[in-house]
Write a protein that holds these residues in place. Structure first.
Motif, PDB file in Angstrom:
ATOM      1  N   GLY A  87       0.783  -1.239   0.000  1.00 52.25           N
ATOM      2  CA  GLY A  87       0.000   0.000   0.000  1.00 52.25           C
ATOM      3  C   GLY A  87       0.811   1.283   0.000  1.00 52.25           C
ATOM      4  O   GLY A  87       0.270   2.372  -0.211  1.00 52.25           O
ATOM      5  N   LYS A  88       2.141   1.186   0.216  1.00 49.05           N
ATOM      6  CA  LYS A  88       2.981   2.389   0.379  1.00 49.05           C
ATOM      7  C   LYS A  88       2.981   3.271  -0.870  1.00 49.05           C
ATOM      8  O   LYS A  88       2.856   4.497  -0.782  1.00 49.05           O
ATOM      9  N   CYS A 144       1.856  -1.510   8.094  1.00 51.12           N
ATOM     10  CA  CYS A 144       1.769  -1.970   6.692  1.00 51.12           C
ATOM     11  C   CYS A 144       3.057  -1.652   5.926  1.00 51.12           C
ATOM     12  O   CYS A 144       3.560  -2.488   5.172  1.00 51.12           O
ATOM     13  N   ASP A 180      -5.922   4.521  10.833  1.00 49.90           N
ATOM     14  CA  ASP A 180      -5.125   4.852  12.026  1.00 49.90           C
ATOM     15  C   ASP A 180      -6.004   5.480  13.107  1.00 49.90           C
ATOM     16  O   ASP A 180      -5.902   5.141  14.290  1.00 49.90           O
ATOM     17  N   ALA A 209      -5.166  -4.620   8.267  1.00 46.39           N
ATOM     18  CA  ALA A 209      -4.116  -4.139   7.353  1.00 46.39           C
ATOM     19  C   ALA A 209      -4.454  -4.470   5.896  1.00 46.39           C
ATOM     20  O   ALA A 209      -4.337  -3.625   5.005  1.00 46.39           O
ATOM     21  N   TYR A 264      -0.312   5.083  -1.208  1.00 46.04           N
ATOM     22  CA  TYR A 264      -0.360   6.119  -0.166  1.00 46.04           C
ATOM     23  C   TYR A 264       0.453   7.339  -0.596  1.00 46.04           C
ATOM     24  O   TYR A 264       0.009   8.493  -0.447  1.00 46.04           O
ATOM     25  N   PHE A 320      -5.759   5.206   4.684  1.00 47.72           N
ATOM     26  CA  PHE A 320      -4.825   4.783   5.731  1.00 47.72           C
ATOM     27  C   PHE A 320      -4.940   5.680   6.969  1.00 47.72           C
ATOM     28  O   PHE A 320      -4.899   5.190   8.108  1.00 47.72           O
ATOM     29  N   ALA A 356      -7.908   1.128  -0.081  1.00 45.46           N
ATOM     30  CA  ALA A 356      -7.092   2.200  -0.688  1.00 45.46           C
ATOM     31  C   ALA A 356      -6.962   1.958  -2.198  1.00 45.46           C
ATOM     32  O   ALA A 356      -7.115   2.892  -3.003  1.00 45.46           O
ATOM     33  N   LYS A 359      -4.196   7.794   0.609  1.00 52.73           N
ATOM     34  CA  LYS A 359      -3.622   8.293   1.866  1.00 52.73           C
ATOM     35  C   LYS A 359      -4.709   8.492   2.920  1.00 52.73           C
ATOM     36  O   LYS A 359      -4.534   8.138   4.089  1.00 52.73           O
ATOM     37  N   SER A 366      -0.833   2.254   9.448  1.00 55.55           N
ATOM     38  CA  SER A 366      -0.087   2.624   8.233  1.00 55.55           C
ATOM     39  C   SER A 366       1.375   2.213   8.355  1.00 55.55           C
ATOM     40  O   SER A 366       1.931   1.560   7.465  1.00 55.55           O
ATOM     41  N   THR A 414      -7.537  -2.404   4.759  1.00 56.34           N
ATOM     42  CA  THR A 414      -7.183  -1.002   4.498  1.00 56.34           C
ATOM     43  C   THR A 414      -6.453  -0.857   3.167  1.00 56.34           C
ATOM     44  O   THR A 414      -6.771   0.030   2.359  1.00 56.34           O
ATOM     45  N   THR A 415      -5.496  -1.733   2.912  1.00 57.81           N
ATOM     46  CA  THR A 415      -4.755  -1.694   1.645  1.00 57.81           C
ATOM     47  C   THR A 415      -5.698  -1.935   0.464  1.00 57.81           C
ATOM     48  O   THR A 415      -5.599  -1.281  -0.577  1.00 57.81           O
TER      49      THR A 415
END
Length: 309
Positions: A18-19, A47, A36, A64, A22, A32, A71, A29, A44, A67-68
């Motif tokens: 997911g980075k 992950c 949080d 996790a 993000y 994530f 996103a 973004k 975040s 969320t990914t």
């Protein structure tokens, strides 16, 4: 073209997931950041940076991956891609519900964190296990499971695709069922490194706790057709949503049936959202003519968008 959005289940996680989404998309973004805030923890960072042993704890893995996946969904939606149906494998069914608007992202991410904890706590460590059986007909595997059931609890946990079925239950009974499967012609039996016998009757306690959590969640009318793992068919009404999510924890995941239902309705394109490409592989094994794409980072996003446009 008729398109299904499909969502990954537990086991697809990796540090760094997911980075890129993000870093490059405000809509990703925000997902994530909302996770949080909802969980009161730095999901975040877990992950993106790990450590992997923390990420691999079921109660962290589930929020996790969800969320990914969400996103990736928001990024896809920002590109104006339309879809006709949604489904997810096990945990992924919660991402599918968020996709269809059945419940809010905040409710979903808190729900799966608790779901993960309940599943982890349901059976003491070392009591239960899971094995993947490769290359055996469904009917023959059902026979092997029935024969091994006299030695303890063993059930089919996942009908993933024609070549891969997962069994679960008490360690010894699962081992015997695997041996019987090999006698009947299975190519391989692989012991899975999981913390419990998921999707079996041994998870009844987790299902009961999940039912209490679901009572606090507001369910809205879904805007996209959703297929449930429990039946491998469409959810017909709002009243079915909660009972199916409760039952799903302790019953077989009928993923192959779910894909065949979509194929029968003319779906020819599957886009997998979230970490990994496991479901893309299953889809191809069920029907090699389907088009499969995935979105987990910039490279896979660009490849998918180029192909669809």
């Amino acid at each position: 073209m008729k398109t299904a959005l499909i969502f990954a289940g537990q086991g697809a996680q990796y540090v760094g997931m997911g980075k890129e989404l993000y870093d490059n998309f405000q809509c990703a973004k925000e997902v994530f950041e909302r996770a949080d805030e909802a969980l009161k923890m730095n999901l975040s960072s877990l992950c993106f940076e790990g450590p992997s042993d923390e990420l691999n704890k079921t109660e962290n893995t589930q929020p996790a991956i969800l969320t990914t996946s969400v996103a990736a969904l928001r990024v896809l939606e920002s590109q104006g891609i339309n879809f006709d149906v949604t489904a997810g494998l096990s945990l992924g069914e919660y991402s599918a519900h968020i996709c269809a608007g059945t419940f809010s992202f905040e409710d979903g991410v808190k729900l799966v964190k608790n779901r993960g904890r309940f599943m982890q706590e349901a059976v003491p460590q070392g009591v239960g296990g899971m094995s993947a059986v490769l290359g055996l007909d469904r009917g023959l595997l059902d026979e092997a499971v029935k024969e091994a059931a006299q030695f303890g609890i063993v059930e089919v946990a996942n009908y993933n695709c024609p070549d891969q079925i997962v069994i679960a239950g008490e360690v010894e009974a699962v081992k015997i069922a695997g041996e019987k499967a090999q006698e009947k012609g299975a190519k391989r039996v692989i012991t899975l490194t999981v913390s419990g016998p998921f999707h079996t009757s041994m998870l009844k306690g987790a299902a009961e706790k999940l039912k209490e959590e679901l009572n606090n969640i507001e369910i809205k009318q879904f805007t996209t057709p959703i297929i449930t793992n429990v039946t491998g068919d469409y959810i017909k009404s709002l009243e079915e949503v909660k009972p199916f999510l409760v039952k799903q924890v302790m019953s077989s995941v009928k993923w192959e049936d779910s894909v065949r239902t979509m194929l029968n309705d003319g779906i020819d394109t599957f886009i997998e959202l979230g970490p990994g490409r496991v479901l893309s592989g299953f889809s191809k094994k069920i029907d090699r003519n389907v088009k499969v794409f995935n979105i987990e980072d910039l490279k896979s996003l660009n490849k998918t968008l180029d192909s669809l446009k």
